[in-house]
Design an enzyme around this catalytic site. Structure first.
Site, short mmCIF file in Angstrom:
data_model
loop_
_atom_site.label_atom_id
_atom_site.label_comp_id
_atom_site.label_asym_id
_atom_site.label_seq_id
_atom_site.Cartn_x
_atom_site.Cartn_y
_atom_site.Cartn_z
CG ASN A 1 -2.88 -2.75 7.21
OD1 ASN A 1 -2.82 -2.13 6.21
ND2 ASN A 1 -4.48 -3.25 7.15
CD GLU B 1 -8.37 -9.73 -3.34
OE1 GLU B 1 -7.30 -9.97 -2.89
OE2 GLU B 1 -9.61 -9.76 -3.00
CG HIS C 1 -4.73 -6.76 0.24
ND1 HIS C 1 -6.36 -6.93 0.11
CD2 HIS C 1 -4.76 -7.50 -1.02
CE1 HIS C 1 -6.92 -7.72 -0.55
NE2 HIS C 1 -6.32 -8.12 -1.18
CE1 TYR D 1 -9.14 -3.65 1.28
CE2 TYR D 1 -8.68 -1.09 0.18
CZ TYR D 1 -7.69 -3.00 0.64
OH TYR D 1 -6.50 -2.72 0.90
CE LYS E 1 -3.48 -2.66 2.95
NZ LYS E 1 -5.36 -2.32 3.69
N1 UDP Z 1 -9.06 -1.25 8.07
C1 UDP Z 1 -9.36 0.26 8.73
N2 UDP Z 1 -10.31 0.26 9.67
C2 UDP Z 1 -10.79 -1.03 10.66
C3 UDP Z 1 -10.27 -1.89 10.41
C4 UDP Z 1 -9.54 -2.09 8.46
O1 UDP Z 1 -9.25 1.25 8.68
O2 UDP Z 1 -11.35 -0.55 11.57
C5 UDP Z 1 -8.54 -0.87 6.67
C6 UDP Z 1 -7.00 -1.99 6.79
O3 UDP Z 1 -6.54 -0.67 5.68
C7 UDP Z 1 -7.61 -2.73 6.26
C8 UDP Z 1 -8.40 -2.91 5.46
O4 UDP Z 1 -9.14 -1.28 5.79
O5 UDP Z 1 -6.38 -3.66 6.12
C9 UDP Z 1 -9.15 -3.90 4.46
O6 UDP Z 1 -9.98 -4.04 5.75
P1 UDP Z 1 -10.16 -6.18 6.20
O7 UDP Z 1 -10.90 -6.33 7.75
O8 UDP Z 1 -10.44 -6.54 4.64
O9 UDP Z 1 -8.43 -5.55 6.73
P2 UDP Z 1 -7.39 -7.32 5.82
O10 UDP Z 1 -8.16 -8.59 5.29
O11 UDP Z 1 -6.61 -6.41 5.03
O12 UDP Z 1 -6.70 -7.35 7.16
MG MG Z 2 -9.32 -7.87 3.73
#
Ligand code: UDP
Ligand code: MG
Length: 158
Positions: free
Chosen positions: A114, A128, A117, A51, A11
């Protein structure tokens, strides 16, 4: 055992923080091979579709802004159990919850920023990969050179 492919992207924060080499290196050392890679600014349309499962969440709009805020490095990684193992290497969603030794656990503290992805299922990986790459952008590797990454003494990759 067929080798899996999974989609990851570094990212914008990973690139701003100059962590691309460090993160790619972890996947290479683990034994994954890069079969596709592009440096691109993810468009708002792509970010919204990628997303879409989160579109009702309060973090959706800031997440779209984050994802489109600068270049991302999008990659397809191939290897045994790629989807699950790569997700394990990421850690948990929130940087601060992620165990040391994972990418997020070593380099992230934020819930949003974080770094990376990774596809969360084989089905998601297929969707994807097709979203970000045309089939001709993915390369075929000579699999001769993987015999010290997998046990190939039998007919299966183990
Ligand atoms: N995210 C956020 N706030 C939250 C949860 C998620 O900004 O409370 C963002 C974070 O960058 C995350 C992305 O949204 O990687 C997608 O969320 P997901 O739950 O799919 O997490 P991932 O699969 O990336 O672990
Ligand atoms: Mg996810």
């Amino acid at each position: 055992m067929p080798l899996e492919r999974t989609l990851v992207f570094l990212k914008p924060d990973a690139l701003v923080r100059r962590l691309a080499g460090e993160i790619i290196s972890r996947f290479e050392k683990r034994g994954f091979v890069i079969v596709g890679m592009k440096l691109t600014c993810i468009t708002e349309d792509f970010a919204r579709s990628h997303y879409a499962a989160h579109e009702d969440k309060d973090f959706f709009e800031p997440l779209v802004r984050y994802t489109t805020s600068g270049p991302s490095l999008v990659m397809v990684l191939e290897g045994k159990d790629a989807v699950r193992v790569v997700r394990d290497m990421l850690g948990r969603t929130f940087g601060g919850d992620s165990p040391p030794g994972s990418i997020r656990g070593d380099y992230a503290l934020s819930n949003r920023y974080n770094l990376i992805h990774g596809s969360d299922s084989l089905e998601a990986a297929v969707v994807e990969i097709n979203r970000f790459f045309n089939p001709e952008e993915l390369v075929a590797h000579n699999r001769e050179n993987i015999k010290w990454i997998y046990d190939m003494t039998g007919t299966e990759i183990v």
